[in-house]
Structures are given as C-alpha cells and as structure tokens.
Design a protein around this motif. Structure first.
Motif, PDB file in Angstrom:
ATOM      1  N   ASP A 143      15.044 -86.706  54.254  1.00  0.00           N
ATOM      2  CA  ASP A 143      14.526 -88.055  54.453  1.00  0.00           C
ATOM      3  C   ASP A 143      13.736 -88.380  53.198  1.00  0.00           C
ATOM      4  OD1 ASP A 143      13.766 -90.492  55.504  1.00  0.00           O
ATOM      5  OD2 ASP A 143      12.188 -89.653  56.773  1.00  0.00           O
ATOM      6  N   ALA A 144      14.221 -89.317  52.410  1.00  0.00           N
ATOM      7  CA  ALA A 144      13.587 -89.672  51.141  1.00  0.00           C
ATOM      8  C   ALA A 144      13.285 -91.152  51.114  1.00  0.00           C
ATOM      9  CB  ALA A 144      14.510 -89.308  49.971  1.00  0.00           C
ATOM     10  N   SER A 145      12.183 -91.483  50.469  1.00  0.00           N
ATOM     11  CA  SER A 145      11.823 -92.898  50.368  1.00  0.00           C
ATOM     12  C   SER A 145      11.230 -93.170  48.994  1.00  0.00           C
ATOM     13  CB  SER A 145      10.807 -93.274  51.451  1.00  0.00           C
ATOM     14  OG  SER A 145       9.635 -92.512  51.303  1.00  0.00           O
ATOM     15  N   THR A 146      11.404 -94.408  48.581  1.00  0.00           N
ATOM     16  CA  THR A 146      10.830 -94.889  47.342  1.00  0.00           C
ATOM     17  C   THR A 146       9.480 -95.503  47.671  1.00  0.00           C
ATOM     18  OG1 THR A 146      13.052 -95.391  46.551  1.00  0.00           O
ATOM     19  CG2 THR A 146      11.209 -96.407  45.363  1.00  0.00           C
ATOM     20  N   PRO A 147       8.397 -94.973  47.057  1.00  0.00           N
ATOM     21  CA  PRO A 147       7.077 -95.539  47.370  1.00  0.00           C
ATOM     22  C   PRO A 147       6.987 -97.010  46.956  1.00  0.00           C
ATOM     23  CG  PRO A 147       6.885 -93.475  46.152  1.00  0.00           C
ATOM     24  CD  PRO A 147       8.323 -93.870  46.122  1.00  0.00           C
ATOM     25  N   ALA A 148       6.248 -97.767  47.741  1.00  0.00           N
ATOM     26  CA  ALA A 148       6.041 -99.182  47.415  1.00  0.00           C
ATOM     27  C   ALA A 148       5.195 -99.271  46.156  1.00  0.00           C
ATOM     28  CB  ALA A 148       5.336 -99.889  48.570  1.00  0.00           C
ATOM     29  N   LEU A 165       8.782 -82.892  48.551  1.00  0.00           N
ATOM     30  CA  LEU A 165       8.815 -83.380  47.179  1.00  0.00           C
ATOM     31  C   LEU A 165       7.929 -84.610  47.110  1.00  0.00           C
ATOM     32  CD1 LEU A 165      12.699 -83.243  46.665  1.00  0.00           C
ATOM     33  CD2 LEU A 165      11.039 -81.475  46.081  1.00  0.00           C
ATOM     34  N   ASP A 166       7.010 -84.595  46.176  1.00  0.00           N
ATOM     35  CA  ASP A 166       6.093 -85.718  45.984  1.00  0.00           C
ATOM     36  C   ASP A 166       6.187 -86.127  44.513  1.00  0.00           C
ATOM     37  OD1 ASP A 166       4.068 -87.574  45.920  1.00  0.00           O
ATOM     38  OD2 ASP A 166       2.490 -86.202  46.561  1.00  0.00           O
ATOM     39  N   TYR A 167       7.016 -87.132  44.255  1.00  0.00           N
ATOM     40  CA  TYR A 167       7.277 -87.609  42.900  1.00  0.00           C
ATOM     41  C   TYR A 167       6.765 -89.041  42.778  1.00  0.00           C
ATOM     42  CZ  TYR A 167      10.739 -83.790  42.561  1.00  0.00           C
ATOM     43  OH  TYR A 167      11.378 -82.572  42.545  1.00  0.00           O
ATOM     44  N   PRO A 168       6.462 -89.480  41.567  1.00  0.00           N
ATOM     45  CA  PRO A 168       6.038 -90.873  41.408  1.00  0.00           C
ATOM     46  C   PRO A 168       7.076 -91.875  41.934  1.00  0.00           C
ATOM     47  CG  PRO A 168       5.532 -89.633  39.429  1.00  0.00           C
ATOM     48  CD  PRO A 168       6.351 -88.731  40.321  1.00  0.00           C
ATOM     49  N   SER A 169       8.365 -91.543  41.795  1.00  0.00           N
ATOM     50  CA  SER A 169       9.418 -92.481  42.201  1.00  0.00           C
ATOM     51  C   SER A 169      10.070 -92.150  43.538  1.00  0.00           C
ATOM     52  CB  SER A 169      10.502 -92.524  41.126  1.00  0.00           C
ATOM     53  OG  SER A 169      11.093 -91.241  41.010  1.00  0.00           O
ATOM     54  N   MET A 170       9.629 -91.057  44.200  1.00  0.00           N
ATOM     55  CA  MET A 170      10.263 -90.651  45.453  1.00  0.00           C
ATOM     56  C   MET A 170       9.365 -89.692  46.216  1.00  0.00           C
ATOM     57  SD  MET A 170      13.640 -88.311  46.077  1.00  0.00           S
ATOM     58  CE  MET A 170      12.768 -86.875  45.488  1.00  0.00           C
ATOM     59  N   LYS A 171       9.379 -89.822  47.518  1.00  0.00           N
ATOM     60  CA  LYS A 171       8.755 -88.857  48.425  1.00  0.00           C
ATOM     61  C   LYS A 171       9.872 -88.369  49.344  1.00  0.00           C
ATOM     62  CE  LYS A 171       4.601 -90.284  47.126  1.00  0.00           C
ATOM     63  NZ  LYS A 171       4.319 -89.962  45.775  1.00  0.00           N
ATOM     64  N   ALA A 172       9.941 -87.063  49.594  1.00  0.00           N
ATOM     65  CA  ALA A 172      11.029 -86.555  50.429  1.00  0.00           C
ATOM     66  C   ALA A 172      10.609 -85.300  51.179  1.00  0.00           C
ATOM     67  CB  ALA A 172      12.251 -86.248  49.573  1.00  0.00           C
ATOM     68  N   GLN A 173      11.266 -85.112  52.310  1.00  0.00           N
ATOM     69  CA  GLN A 173      11.227 -83.860  53.046  1.00  0.00           C
ATOM     70  C   GLN A 173      12.661 -83.384  53.149  1.00  0.00           C
ATOM     71  OE1 GLN A 173       8.999 -83.145  56.455  1.00  0.00           O
ATOM     72  NE2 GLN A 173       7.114 -83.782  55.493  1.00  0.00           N
ATOM     73  N   ALA A 178      21.688 -81.959  37.632  1.00  0.00           N
ATOM     74  CA  ALA A 178      21.560 -80.997  36.537  1.00  0.00           C
ATOM     75  C   ALA A 178      21.696 -81.710  35.192  1.00  0.00           C
ATOM     76  CB  ALA A 178      22.599 -79.890  36.686  1.00  0.00           C
ATOM     77  N   SER A 179      20.596 -82.265  34.727  1.00  0.00           N
ATOM     78  CA  SER A 179      20.584 -82.999  33.463  1.00  0.00           C
ATOM     79  C   SER A 179      20.479 -82.072  32.257  1.00  0.00           C
ATOM     80  CB  SER A 179      19.396 -83.965  33.449  1.00  0.00           C
ATOM     81  OG  SER A 179      18.180 -83.216  33.463  1.00  0.00           O
ATOM     82  N   GLY A 180      20.067 -80.812  32.498  1.00  0.00           N
ATOM     83  CA  GLY A 180      19.883 -79.876  31.406  1.00  0.00           C
ATOM     84  C   GLY A 180      18.496 -79.928  30.790  1.00  0.00           C
ATOM     85  N   ARG A 181      17.652 -80.789  31.308  1.00  0.00           N
ATOM     86  CA  ARG A 181      16.288 -80.897  30.766  1.00  0.00           C
ATOM     87  C   ARG A 181      15.309 -81.253  31.890  1.00  0.00           C
ATOM     88  NH1 ARG A 181      19.209 -85.145  29.887  1.00  0.00           N
ATOM     89  NH2 ARG A 181      18.430 -87.241  30.169  1.00  0.00           N
ATOM     90  N   ALA A 182      14.059 -80.945  31.643  1.00  0.00           N
ATOM     91  CA  ALA A 182      13.012 -81.265  32.621  1.00  0.00           C
ATOM     92  C   ALA A 182      12.856 -82.784  32.709  1.00  0.00           C
ATOM     93  CB  ALA A 182      11.695 -80.637  32.192  1.00  0.00           C
ATOM     94  N   PRO A 183      12.516 -83.301  33.888  1.00  0.00           N
ATOM     95  CA  PRO A 183      12.285 -84.744  34.021  1.00  0.00           C
ATOM     96  C   PRO A 183      11.137 -85.200  33.112  1.00  0.00           C
ATOM     97  CG  PRO A 183      12.424 -83.692  36.182  1.00  0.00           C
ATOM     98  CD  PRO A 183      12.377 -82.594  35.162  1.00  0.00           C
ATOM     99  N   ALA A 184      11.235 -86.401  32.614  1.00  0.00           N
ATOM    100  CA  ALA A 184      10.202 -86.943  31.724  1.00  0.00           C
ATOM    101  C   ALA A 184       8.840 -86.981  32.407  1.00  0.00           C
ATOM    102  CB  ALA A 184      10.605 -88.334  31.242  1.00  0.00           C
ATOM    103  N   ASP A 185       8.818 -87.208  33.718  1.00  0.00           N
ATOM    104  CA  ASP A 185       7.549 -87.286  34.455  1.00  0.00           C
ATOM    105  C   ASP A 185       7.220 -85.986  35.200  1.00  0.00           C
ATOM    106  OD1 ASP A 185       9.461 -87.410  36.458  1.00  0.00           O
ATOM    107  OD2 ASP A 185       8.594 -89.163  37.448  1.00  0.00           O
ATOM    108  N   GLU A 186       7.716 -84.852  34.711  1.00  0.00           N
ATOM    109  CA  GLU A 186       7.537 -83.570  35.400  1.00  0.00           C
ATOM    110  C   GLU A 186       6.061 -83.255  35.675  1.00  0.00           C
ATOM    111  OE1 GLU A 186       8.016 -80.072  37.389  1.00  0.00           O
ATOM    112  OE2 GLU A 186       9.444 -81.680  37.047  1.00  0.00           O
TER     113      GLU A 186
END
Length: 143
Positions: free
Chosen positions: A136-141, A108-116, A77-85
C-alpha cells in the motif's frame, strides 16, 4: 541488523511452532537485500531478494497494480543510489516465521512516497526468497 519491533518479540514468544533466532536472521537476508536494492539501485540486491517468478500486487494512491518481480527490478534497478537517498528511511517492522513460510512488513518513508510492503517468503534449497510483495503506497500531499 535493522530494528525489530515489539510485534516480532510477541510473535516469537507466543508462536505455536518453535522459532529460533537463526530463522529470523535467515529471513532477514532477502529482506535486507531488498532494502539494499532500494538504497543503491543495484540489480543484484533485488535479484537476491526475490524468487525468479515472484509477483508484486498492491495499491498506489488507491489504484490496484500488479506486475512481475522481473518487471519491477527492471524499473527499480537504476544502477545508482537515489538522488534523495539521504532523506529516505526504510526498515523492517516485523517478521513472522512458521516452518518454511515467513511474512514480514517493511516500511518505506520517502519524500515522494510512503509505503508498507507486506512480504510473503518461502524457504528454498538456497535460502529464503520473497515470493509475493503486497503493498500500500501513497504519494504525500504537498503543502
């Protein structure tokens, strides 16, 4: 409401207990609050999603972690939307309801993370809440 998969329709059609559209809609409330927390960074969304004593357990890049929902919320809870939203995608993949217990899968499909995220929810007097998030989360190569 977010996109619901064919798996959800299969679960509704072949469930041993009757499942009503209202059950699915009610379970969607805390799941959508969780998604809204990710999108906005607002603590109230995460608090609406999780039971006060909920736990998170999972694998991040193959490493086991566990923590309380309170610790997770304090970090998320950062209080703001992620920069890469604008580059992030998230959706409810499936929901199964059996009486006062439900399970759901969120992707979740994010530039810095993929997760189920596999959510276990219980129906309390004031509504449904996530009690366990197993993920299960992973950092994309990077190329």
């Amino acid at each position: 409401m977010k996109r619901l998969s064919g798996h959800l329709l299969f679960a509704l059609a072949f469930s041993a207990m009757p499942v009503h559209a209202g059950d699915i809609e009610d379970v969607t409330v805390p799941l959508q609050a969780y998604l809204d927390g990710h999108a906005t960074g607002q603590e109230q969304h995460f608090r609406r999603a999780f039971a006060p004593d909920a736990m998170l357990v999972g694998l991040r890049d193959g490493r086991y972690t566990q923590r309380s929902a309170n610790d997770y919320i304090a970090q998320a809870a950062s209080g703001r939307a992620p920069a890469d939203e604008a580059a992030r995608r998230r959706w409810i993949k499936s929901i199964t309801v059996t009486g006062n217990v439900a399970t759901a899968v969120i992707e979740l499909d994010y530039p810095s993370m993929k997760a189920q995220d596999h959510m276990s929810l219980l129906k309390f007097e004031d509504g449904w809440r996530i009690v366990v998030k197993a993920y299960d989360a992973s950092t994309p190569a990077r190329p």
